[in-house]
Scaffold this active site. Structure first.
Site, short mmCIF file in Angstrom:
data_model
loop_
_atom_site.label_atom_id
_atom_site.label_comp_id
_atom_site.label_asym_id
_atom_site.label_seq_id
_atom_site.Cartn_x
_atom_site.Cartn_y
_atom_site.Cartn_z
N SER A 103 0.83 -1.21 0.00
CA SER A 103 0.00 0.00 0.00
C SER A 103 0.86 1.26 0.00
O SER A 103 1.95 1.30 0.58
CB SER A 103 -0.90 0.00 1.23
OG SER A 103 -1.52 1.26 1.44
N GLU A 150 0.22 3.66 1.76
CA GLU A 150 0.26 4.10 3.15
C GLU A 150 1.61 3.75 3.80
O GLU A 150 1.95 4.30 4.85
CB GLU A 150 -0.87 3.46 3.94
CG GLU A 150 -2.26 3.97 3.58
CD GLU A 150 -2.53 5.39 4.08
OE1 GLU A 150 -2.00 5.75 5.15
OE2 GLU A 150 -3.26 6.13 3.40
N TYR A 205 -1.90 0.41 10.28
CA TYR A 205 -2.13 -0.26 8.99
C TYR A 205 -0.88 -0.16 8.11
O TYR A 205 -0.42 -1.16 7.55
CB TYR A 205 -3.32 0.38 8.27
CG TYR A 205 -3.48 -0.06 6.84
CD1 TYR A 205 -3.96 -1.34 6.55
CD2 TYR A 205 -3.13 0.78 5.79
CE1 TYR A 205 -4.10 -1.76 5.23
CE2 TYR A 205 -3.27 0.37 4.47
CZ TYR A 205 -3.75 -0.90 4.20
OH TYR A 205 -3.87 -1.31 2.90
#
Length: 333
Positions: free
Chosen positions: A127, A129, A151
């Site tokens: 990801s 992120e 996460y």
């Protein structure tokens, strides 16, 4: 006929990927939680039109024996590990389960494949992120990670696990570092779908307010249907490698709001409420991907623009809500 195993098949990406692989002639298998079979109307809604074309297996990513059993039974040629607790805001509320599920689930899948079918090609859903508090823009495969959420931290661990299995055991294991990708199948808790669904409800007179946190955060938003094709292309290469998948453009939450309200001819200033409680403890303010490597090596590029994506989602939500209203009215009568 090739066999593919998809974890997270009931999610946005899993459903689009299952559809795509079926068009390529694959035998498609998916792992779901047992509770999904008990409540198919709500938990299998994204793949209900595929249920007669795919095979679902009950297993838990938190249980290595159940993962081992499924991998042993199917012996897939390709494995797409998409399942995760993926809502970033929730990861702050329950960081323990987010980290445990996301890291252990990835480790269990890799370990089972290594022991049973080491020739299986493995895709890990990394990801954007992971980049977090970025030091450079746009971000590419060499940009250092600085995650700003549980996460993001769990995804960095999964990325490193996948790379370690590739390097240590010569497995065809790789990661797709996908930037934000949306669609009409996006979960309602994600900001893009929250916006488009609420704006549709406002247009239909069902609610009058849209509550959001920061409007300034920028993301590189693409269409999920495009991105699953990139996943497949990665596993068709001669050598495993990691790729950034993005559009190369970043847009603010405010832009999403403006496009959504403009599409239904409403003034967003009359309906938007800024709620400080919706701000993240550690915000990421601008992510933008450089997909040059994917464009060159995979011959991949996005086909749906940002504006087209948001209007597509608005139109889908308007249609769904209108049809639901008609159905409710008939039932009442």
């Amino acid at each position: 006929m090739k066999k593919a195993l998809i974890t997270g098949i009931t999610g946005q990406d899993g459903s689009y990927l299952a559809e795509f692989l079926l068009t390529k002639g694959y035998e498609v298998h998916g792992i779901v939680r047992r509770v999904a079979f008990e409540d198919p109307e709500h938990r299998l809604w994204r793949i209900k039109h595929l249920l007669d074309k795919i095979v679902l297996h009950s297993a838990s990513l938190e249980s290595f024996p159940s993962i081992f059993k499924i991998v042993s039974l199917i012996k897939p040629d390709e494995c797409y590990h998409l399942a995760a607790q993926s809502f970033v805001s929730y990861s702050f509320e329950d960081e323990f389960s987010t980290i445990n599920t996301n890291i252990n689930g990835t480790h269990y899948m890799l370990a089972a494949i290594k022991e049973l079918i080491p020739a299986c090609k493995f895709y890990f859903a990394a990801s954007s992120e992971m980049f977090g508090n970025v030091k450079e823009s746009p971000q590419n495969e060499n940009t250092p990670f600085y995650p700003r959420s549980p996460y993001g931290i769990s995804k960095v661990a999964g990325f490193d696990l996948t790379r370690n299995y590739r390097d240590s055991y010569n497995m065809f294991a790789l990661s797709g570092i996908l930037f934000n990708h949306e669609s009409p199948r996006r979960g309602y808790e994600f900001v893009t779908r929250k916006i488009t669904n609420t704006v549709a409800k406002i247009k239909l007179g069902q609610v009058n307010e849209l509550h959001l946190g920061s409007l300034d955060s920028k993301r590189d938003w693409g269409y999920a249907g495009d991105y699953v094709k990139a996943m497949w292309l990665m596993l068709q290469q001669n050598e495993p490698d990691d790729y950034v998948i993005a559009t190369g453009e970043s847009h603010s939450v405010k832009e999403v709001v403006e496009i959504a309200f403009s599409h239904v001819k409403l003034d967003w200033n009359k309906h938007l409420i800024i709620d400080k409680k919706l701000y993240r403890p550690a915000e990421i303010y601008d992510l933008k991907g450089d997909f040059s490597k994917a464009r060159k090596k995979l011959q991949w590029k996005p086909t749906v623009s940002f504006h087209e994506l948001i209007t597509m989602m608005i139109d889908s939500d308007l249609k769904e809500l209108s049809e639901r209203n008609k159905s409710s009215s008939k039932t009442y009568v």
